[in-house]
Enzyme design. Structure first.
Site, PDB file in Angstrom:
ATOM      1  CE1 TYR A   1      26.886  32.490  32.225  1.00 16.95           C
ATOM      2  CE2 TYR A   1      24.967  30.995  31.683  1.00 16.95           C
ATOM      3  CZ  TYR A   1      26.728  31.239  31.442  1.00 16.95           C
ATOM      4  OH  TYR A   1      27.110  32.006  30.193  1.00 16.95           O
TER       5      TYR A   1
ATOM      6  CD  GLN B   1      31.284  47.642  27.127  1.00 22.40           C
ATOM      7  OE1 GLN B   1      32.312  46.978  27.507  1.00 22.40           O
ATOM      8  NE2 GLN B   1      30.378  47.572  27.505  1.00 22.40           N
TER       9      GLN B   1
ATOM     10  CB  VAL C   1      26.855  45.285  20.342  1.00 15.35           C
ATOM     11  CG1 VAL C   1      28.479  45.285  20.083  1.00 15.35           C
ATOM     12  CG2 VAL C   1      26.770  44.642  21.922  1.00 15.35           C
TER      13      VAL C   1
ATOM     14  CB  ALA D   1      23.551  39.269  32.768  1.00 15.54           C
TER      15      ALA D   1
ATOM     16  CB  SER E   1      39.310  39.139  26.737  1.00 14.19           C
ATOM     17  OG  SER E   1      39.148  39.839  27.423  1.00 14.19           O
TER      18      SER E   1
ATOM     19  CG  LEU F   1      37.845  41.890  33.007  1.00 15.61           C
ATOM     20  CD1 LEU F   1      38.029  43.258  32.042  1.00 15.61           C
ATOM     21  CD2 LEU F   1      38.265  42.207  35.044  1.00 15.61           C
TER      22      LEU F   1
ATOM     23  CB  ILE G   1      38.238  30.866  30.805  1.00 19.96           C
ATOM     24  CG1 ILE G   1      38.317  29.588  30.494  1.00 19.96           C
ATOM     25  CG2 ILE G   1      39.454  31.665  31.216  1.00 19.96           C
ATOM     26  CD1 ILE G   1      38.382  29.763  28.874  1.00 19.96           C
TER      27      ILE G   1
ATOM     28  CE  LYS H   1      27.033  33.196  27.406  1.00 21.02           C
ATOM     29  NZ  LYS H   1      28.134  33.815  25.845  1.00 21.02           N
TER      30      LYS H   1
END
Ligand SMILES: NC(=O)c1ccc[n+]([C@@H]2O[C@H](COP(=O)([O-])OP(=O)(O)OC[C@H]3O[C@@H](n4cnc5c(N)ncnc54)[C@H](O)[C@@H]3O)[C@@H](O)[C@H]2O)c1
Length: 261
Positions: free
Chosen positions: A157, A40, A65, A95, A19, A196, A193, A164
């Site tokens: 994306y 989470q 969250v 998403a 991460s 996950l 990068i 974003k």
């Protein structure tokens, strides 16, 4: 020099040692900061506890969250250990996987759009609203993570790029609003990068290859490089910087045309 000595950092967004939040944690720790973490869900708890232990931290709190009240409850528990802190890292996004491939107009649902915006952007606002009374150090710093898809059209994306864009605008408005309390808010726009979350984006390998071939530095970035930029933004050396999107992407965002072989 340990330029974060005496500072305390709360980090949201570790899912594994790949991460981006983990690269940030290691760097903040190496620069002298004390760390606290969230996870989470129960599936991630043990892993985050183990990584926290590697940083000498035993503050590991649940926070999803997407659940109403979760941020408030997490900060309430944190206040039992820290009355205030200096650095807040928001390194999370979501998403639905099926919306991260194909044609944006065909693939995007109302629920997916709302979920992506709520988890990936709104959560930063809620965190700042709830954490502001505790962000009290010399030069408090809030840092989130964005991607070039916020400002450029990208294959696959899709709705995450729109979320974003919202996040980056959110950073500017939060910087404006929290500036009067001397709290800075910035985001790092990282190059691709393998993490996950990235595995959920269709053709991600091709994105990595494209950056390696076409960026000015001809290589991809690492979580350590993103971490070191976060450490700088969290430091007193960055006390004049707020509301910015800082690119850590081997310079990929400046190119106008792919390399000619
Ligand atoms: N990997 C990349 O290529 C890349 C590039 C630019 C920006 N980013 C951004 O970096 C950030 C971190 O992602 P990563 O690549 O390290 O992936 P990751 O999978 O390691 O981390 C994503 C984190 O988001 C958390 N998360 C998702 N939904 C959540 C919720 N409801 N409540 C709390 N936490 C939740 C997950 O638990 C996980 O820890 C994200 O904002 C991502 O969009 C990633």
């Amino acid at each position: 020099m340990k330029n974060l000595a005496g500072k305390k950092a709360l980090i949201l967004g570790i899912a594994s040692n790949r991460s981006i939040a983990w690269g940030i944690s290691e760097s903040l720790k190496n620069h002298g900061a004390e760390l606290a973490f969230t996870y989470q869900n129960e599936k991630l708890k043990e892993r985050v506890e183990k990584l926290a232990g590697e940083c000498g931290s035993d503050i590991v709190l649940p926070c999803d969250v997407s659940v109403d009240g979760s941020i408030n409850q997490m900060l309430e528990k944190l206040s039992g250990r820290w009355s205030e802190f200096d650095i807040l890292i928001h390194s999370l996004a979501f998403a639905p996987k099926e919306e991260l491939e194909g044609n944006y107009i065909e693939k995007t649902s109302k629920d997916g759009f709302i979920q992506a915006h709520s988890i990936s952007s709104y959560s930063l606002l809620e965190l700042c609203q709830e954490a502001q009374p505790m962000l009290k150090g010399t030069n408090p710093s809030v840092i989130s993570l964005s991607y070039l898809g916020a400002v450029r059209g990208m294959p696959n994306y899709n709705v995450m790029g729109v979320a974003k864009a919202s996040l980056e605008a959110n950073v500017r408005y939060l910087a404006y609003a929290m500036g009067e309390n001397n709290i800075r808010v910035n985001c790092i726009s990282a190059g691709p990068i393998k993490t996950l979350a990235a595995a959920g984006i269709s053709d991600f390998r091709k994105m990595l290859d494209h950056v390696e071939k076409n960026s000015p530095l001809k290589r991809n970035v690492t979580i350590q490089q993103v971490g070191d930029t976060a450490s700088f933004l969290a430091s007193d050396g960055a006390s004049g910087i707020t509301g910015q999107t800082i690119y850590v992407d081997s310079g990929f965002n400046i190119i106008g045309m792919p390399s000619i072989d």
